[in-house]
Design an enzyme around this catalytic site. Structure first.
Site, PDB file in Angstrom:
ATOM      1  N   ASP A   8       0.868  -1.181   0.000  1.00 36.42           N
ATOM      2  CA  ASP A   8       0.000   0.000   0.000  1.00 36.42           C
ATOM      3  C   ASP A   8       0.903   1.229   0.000  1.00 36.42           C
ATOM      4  O   ASP A   8       1.645   1.462   0.962  1.00 36.42           O
ATOM      5  CB  ASP A   8      -0.906  -0.014   1.228  1.00 36.42           C
ATOM      6  CG  ASP A   8      -2.003   1.036   1.158  1.00 36.42           C
ATOM      7  OD1 ASP A   8      -2.142   1.694   0.117  1.00 36.42           O
ATOM      8  OD2 ASP A   8      -2.727   1.200   2.166  1.00 36.42           O
ATOM      9  N   MET A   9       0.866   2.001  -1.070  1.00 36.28           N
ATOM     10  CA  MET A   9       1.703   3.184  -1.154  1.00 36.28           C
ATOM     11  C   MET A   9       1.245   4.223  -0.135  1.00 36.28           C
ATOM     12  O   MET A   9       0.054   4.334   0.161  1.00 36.28           O
ATOM     13  CB  MET A   9       1.649   3.780  -2.561  1.00 36.28           C
ATOM     14  CG  MET A   9       2.113   2.834  -3.662  1.00 36.28           C
ATOM     15  SD  MET A   9       3.811   2.260  -3.434  1.00 36.28           S
ATOM     16  CE  MET A   9       4.698   3.814  -3.539  1.00 36.28           C
ATOM     17  N   ASP A 102      -2.550   2.278  -6.326  1.00 37.14           N
ATOM     18  CA  ASP A 102      -1.451   2.286  -5.355  1.00 37.14           C
ATOM     19  C   ASP A 102      -1.514   1.140  -4.359  1.00 37.14           C
ATOM     20  O   ASP A 102      -0.877   1.198  -3.307  1.00 37.14           O
ATOM     21  CB  ASP A 102      -1.441   3.616  -4.596  1.00 37.14           C
ATOM     22  CG  ASP A 102      -2.702   3.837  -3.767  1.00 37.14           C
ATOM     23  OD1 ASP A 102      -3.767   3.332  -4.157  1.00 37.14           O
ATOM     24  OD2 ASP A 102      -2.631   4.516  -2.731  1.00 37.14           O
ATOM     25  N   GLU A 103      -2.236   0.077  -4.683  1.00 38.04           N
ATOM     26  CA  GLU A 103      -2.416  -0.997  -3.708  1.00 38.04           C
ATOM     27  C   GLU A 103      -2.600  -2.313  -4.428  1.00 38.04           C
ATOM     28  O   GLU A 103      -3.320  -2.398  -5.426  1.00 38.04           O
ATOM     29  CB  GLU A 103      -3.640  -0.693  -2.834  1.00 38.04           C
ATOM     30  CG  GLU A 103      -3.896  -1.685  -1.736  1.00 38.04           C
ATOM     31  CD  GLU A 103      -5.139  -1.331  -0.925  1.00 38.04           C
ATOM     32  OE1 GLU A 103      -5.418  -2.070   0.036  1.00 38.04           O
ATOM     33  OE2 GLU A 103      -5.825  -0.344  -1.264  1.00 38.04           O
TER      34      GLU A 103
END
Length: 360
Positions: A8-9, A102-103
């Site tokens: 997860d960013m 982003d995940e």
């Protein structure tokens, strides 16, 4: 037993903006929400300290954090960075389940071996994201998706948490029930009224009480509290390309400095082709300048190849053709990719570097 990673960013949109504009680093940044009726799409961790959150009206965010900086959303840029991140994932496994830009979940079970454990793979992915994109990611690792997701969220931002199988209950039991997926404010309120506040308490709750509170779905909550999750990582993606790229700490300004990088990247791409049993027909060069503009140049070969020499030579020719029209340049990122992949091309269409030259 599976080996699952959840990545997860950290504050992705805002972090991209801070990376691209050094003047924003360390400052509270809100992406979107700048107009009177705008809504915040993302907030940096500096802004979150003031209570700013995504989906919050911009007028509220401005009141909470008057010194914050509002920037316009650049979704094309976020998608570009996301593609780089997912390319990193797919260098480690084909089983990638993207949840958003982003995940993602990664099943790296096939990559785990006596000399390379789950933790080493997670560290490599985290390191490569930092090197290629200049961003931080929170990484959670466990034997299933539920635990990996909880682990990645445990120590954000820039988290790195491994939950060994034998430590499942030690990790889960102290967690507040709101941390478990599927338990929202209303469900949590019912559980609190029943004296249940932690995952450990929920795990030990009788099914009869949970059925009374939540119907037939009640016992499933206890299963989650026990860390039970059999869901596989689902990837419907058919591999269409393979690429390798590098971001430089200092801009490169000569062909002589870039050619060795392209040849090394071509070697890595060729190694991946060979390991996957694939052949490629199209070679692509990617360049990003010091002002962050990005371009690609591609060339189709007269046949299919796994040859590092042929891929590297083609990439270098694309580079030279691009540079021919420029008196000067400054390159901060360069990459080599291949596409038009085939696992079983006709024998007469397979090229090697000793028999064939690229056709331009």
């Amino acid at each position: 037993m599976r080996a699952i990673i959840h990545v997860d960013m950290d504050a992705f949109f805002a972090s991209v903006e801070q990376h691209d504009d050094p003047a924003l680093r360390g400052r509270p940044v809100m992406v979107g929400g700048g107009s009177h009726r705008g809504v915040v799409a993302a907030a940096s961790y500096e802004a979150r300290q003031y209570g700013v959150r995504s989906a919050m009206p911009g007028v509220v965010a401005r009141r909470l954090c008057p010194q914050g900086v509002f920037v316009k959303s650049r979704f094309a840029r976020y998608r570009e960075v996301s593609a780089e991140i997912f390319n990193i994932f797919r260098r480690h496994t084909e089983l990638v389940e993207g949840l958003s830009l982003d995940e993602a979940f990664l099943d790296v079970s096939a990559a785990v071996g006596p000399d390379r454990g789950l933790e080493q793979i997670g560290r490599a992915i985290k390191r490569e994201i930092g090197q290629v994109c200049g961003l931080t990611a929170s990484v959670g690792m466990a034997h299933n998706k539920l635990l990996a997701k909880l682990a990645s969220d445990y120590d954000k931002p820039d988290g790195f948490v491994l939950v060994p199988f034998e430590d499942t209950q030690r990790f889960l039991d102290p967690l507040p029930i709101r941390r478990l997926p599927g338990i929202g404010p209303r469900s949590a309120s019912k559980l609190h009224d029943a004296g249940i506040y932690t995952a450990g308490q929920l795990r030990r709750t009788a099914d009869e009480l949970l059925v009374e509170l939540f119907g037939s779905q009640g016992p499933e909550l206890a299963r989650r509290a026990a860390g039970i999750d059999d869901r596989p990582v689902k990837s419907s993606r058919v591999r269409r390309s393979i690429s390798q790229e590098n971001t430089f700490s200092q801009d490169h300004t000569t062909l002589e400095s870039l050619r060795p990088v392209l040849k090394a990247q071509a070697g890595q791409v060729a190694e991946t082709l060979t390991s996957k049993g694939l052949y490629a027909r199209t070679v692509t060069l990617k360049l990003r300048s010091s002002n962050f503009s990005t371009l690609t140049r591609s060339s189709s070969l007269p046949g299919y190849t796994q040859s590092a020499e042929l891929i590297g030579a083609t990439a270098c020719q694309l580079l030279e053709s691009w540079a021919e029209w420029r008196s000067a340049f400054a390159v901060r990122l360069v990459g080599v990719g291949v596409s038009s992949l085939d696992a079983q091309p006709a024998l007469e269409t397979i090229l090697d570097s000793s028999r064939n030259e690229p056709d331009f």
